[in-house]
Write an enzyme that holds these catalytic residues in place. Structure first.
Site, PDB file in Angstrom:
ATOM      1  N   LEU A  75     -18.989  53.613   6.977  1.00 14.35           N
ATOM      2  CA  LEU A  75     -19.218  52.555   5.994  1.00 14.35           C
ATOM      3  C   LEU A  75     -17.985  51.700   5.712  1.00 14.35           C
ATOM      4  O   LEU A  75     -17.974  50.903   4.776  1.00 14.35           O
ATOM      5  CB  LEU A  75     -19.766  53.157   4.698  1.00 14.35           C
ATOM      6  CG  LEU A  75     -21.081  53.934   4.877  1.00 14.35           C
ATOM      7  CD1 LEU A  75     -21.521  54.546   3.563  1.00 14.35           C
ATOM      8  CD2 LEU A  75     -22.174  53.058   5.466  1.00 14.35           C
ATOM      9  N   CYS A  76     -16.956  51.835   6.521  1.00 14.18           N
ATOM     10  CA  CYS A  76     -15.761  50.992   6.381  1.00 14.18           C
ATOM     11  C   CYS A  76     -16.016  49.611   6.967  1.00 14.18           C
ATOM     12  O   CYS A  76     -16.680  49.472   7.983  1.00 14.18           O
ATOM     13  CB  CYS A  76     -14.570  51.626   7.094  1.00 14.18           C
ATOM     14  SG  CYS A  76     -13.834  52.985   6.199  1.00 14.18           S
ATOM     15  N   HIS A  77     -15.456  48.611   6.317  1.00 18.11           N
ATOM     16  CA  HIS A  77     -15.560  47.237   6.810  1.00 18.11           C
ATOM     17  C   HIS A  77     -14.541  46.996   7.921  1.00 18.11           C
ATOM     18  O   HIS A  77     -13.433  47.529   7.863  1.00 18.11           O
ATOM     19  CB  HIS A  77     -15.277  46.244   5.674  1.00 18.11           C
ATOM     20  CG  HIS A  77     -16.297  46.261   4.596  1.00 18.11           C
ATOM     21  ND1 HIS A  77     -16.266  47.161   3.555  1.00 18.11           N
ATOM     22  CD2 HIS A  77     -17.386  45.489   4.392  1.00 18.11           C
ATOM     23  CE1 HIS A  77     -17.292  46.944   2.758  1.00 18.11           C
ATOM     24  NE2 HIS A  77     -17.991  45.932   3.237  1.00 18.11           N
ATOM     25  N   MET A 113      -8.244  53.561   3.688  1.00 20.41           N
ATOM     26  CA  MET A 113      -8.787  54.338   4.806  1.00 20.41           C
ATOM     27  C   MET A 113      -8.026  54.050   6.092  1.00 20.41           C
ATOM     28  O   MET A 113      -7.824  54.941   6.917  1.00 20.41           O
ATOM     29  CB  MET A 113     -10.285  54.074   4.984  1.00 20.41           C
ATOM     30  CG  MET A 113     -11.133  54.557   3.817  1.00 20.41           C
ATOM     31  SD  MET A 113     -10.795  56.260   3.300  1.00 20.41           S
ATOM     32  CE  MET A 113     -11.150  57.164   4.793  1.00 20.41           C
ATOM     33  N   GLU A 114      -7.576  52.824   6.259  1.00 24.99           N
ATOM     34  CA  GLU A 114      -6.794  52.473   7.447  1.00 24.99           C
ATOM     35  C   GLU A 114      -5.449  53.196   7.433  1.00 24.99           C
ATOM     36  O   GLU A 114      -5.001  53.713   8.464  1.00 24.99           O
ATOM     37  CB  GLU A 114      -6.608  50.956   7.525  1.00 24.99           C
ATOM     38  CG  GLU A 114      -7.868  50.200   7.922  1.00 24.99           C
ATOM     39  CD  GLU A 114      -8.968  50.169   6.862  1.00 24.99           C
ATOM     40  OE1 GLU A 114     -10.116  49.857   7.225  1.00 24.99           O
ATOM     41  OE2 GLU A 114      -8.701  50.453   5.672  1.00 24.99           O
ATOM     42  N   ASP A 128      -1.526  66.943  19.903  1.00 23.63           N
ATOM     43  CA  ASP A 128      -2.035  66.856  21.273  1.00 23.63           C
ATOM     44  C   ASP A 128      -0.905  66.918  22.293  1.00 23.63           C
ATOM     45  O   ASP A 128      -1.016  67.612  23.303  1.00 23.63           O
ATOM     46  CB  ASP A 128      -2.835  65.563  21.456  1.00 23.63           C
ATOM     47  CG  ASP A 128      -3.363  65.418  22.867  1.00 23.63           C
ATOM     48  OD1 ASP A 128      -4.047  66.346  23.345  1.00 23.63           O
ATOM     49  OD2 ASP A 128      -3.076  64.388  23.500  1.00 23.63           O
TER      50      ASP A 128
END
EC number: 4.6.1.17
Length: 158
Positions: A75-77, A113-114, A128
């Site tokens: 739901l992130c733009h 969120m970014e 990793d």
């Protein structure tokens, strides 16, 4: 009581409509820590890692991740980021790497969120690249440090 912005009146997940909001300058900072053995950290710092420059690879991965957050979190733009910065700091005293990300834009919605995605993916990239020499690396304390801009105001983590 504050409500969840991504849940509509029927209780369904929904993307927030930001079309009526004014553009403001928004910035967010996030961090993550990657705890490892002193030997693994020394391998990274001395440039002896067989996969190459761990910090450079993690930095690029974090930047790429911030730009693709909208593809990863439903739901992130999609955002037109004006700045993404990922800084990695070795902390030999606690045998860790601190990842800090900064995201900025002028837009209708925040960049928390970014910033969190950038820090998380940079930390995962360190894991990793180092898992062949140490499997029990720990990624911890992924959190938002600060956000500014928008109607919810300025937030600084304690």
């Amino acid at each position: 009581m504050t409500t969840f912005t991504h849940i509509n009146h029927q209780g369904e997940a929904n993307m927030v409509d930001v079309s009526a909001k004014q553009d403001t300058v928004r910035e967010a900072r996030a961090e993550a820590f990657v705890r490892m053995s002193p030997a693994t950290l020394e391998m990274i710092l001395s440039g002896q890692h067989h996969k190459g420059d761990v910090f450079a690879t993690a930095r690029i991965a974090g930047i790429q991740a911030a730009k693709r957050t909208w593809e990863l979190i439903p739901l992130c733009h999609p955002l037109l980021l004006s700045k993404v910065e990922v800084n990695l700091t070795a902390l030999p005293e606690i045998s860790s790497v601190r990842v800090e990300s900064i995201c900025k834009l002028s837009g209708k919605t925040g960049v928390e969120m970014e910033a969190l995605t950038a820090a998380s993916i940079a930390a995962l990239t360190i894991y990793d690249m180092c898992k062949a020499v140490q499997k029990d690396i720990v990624i911890e304390q992924v959190r938002l440090l600060e956000k500014s801009g928008g109607k919810s105001g300025h937030f600084i983590a304690e």
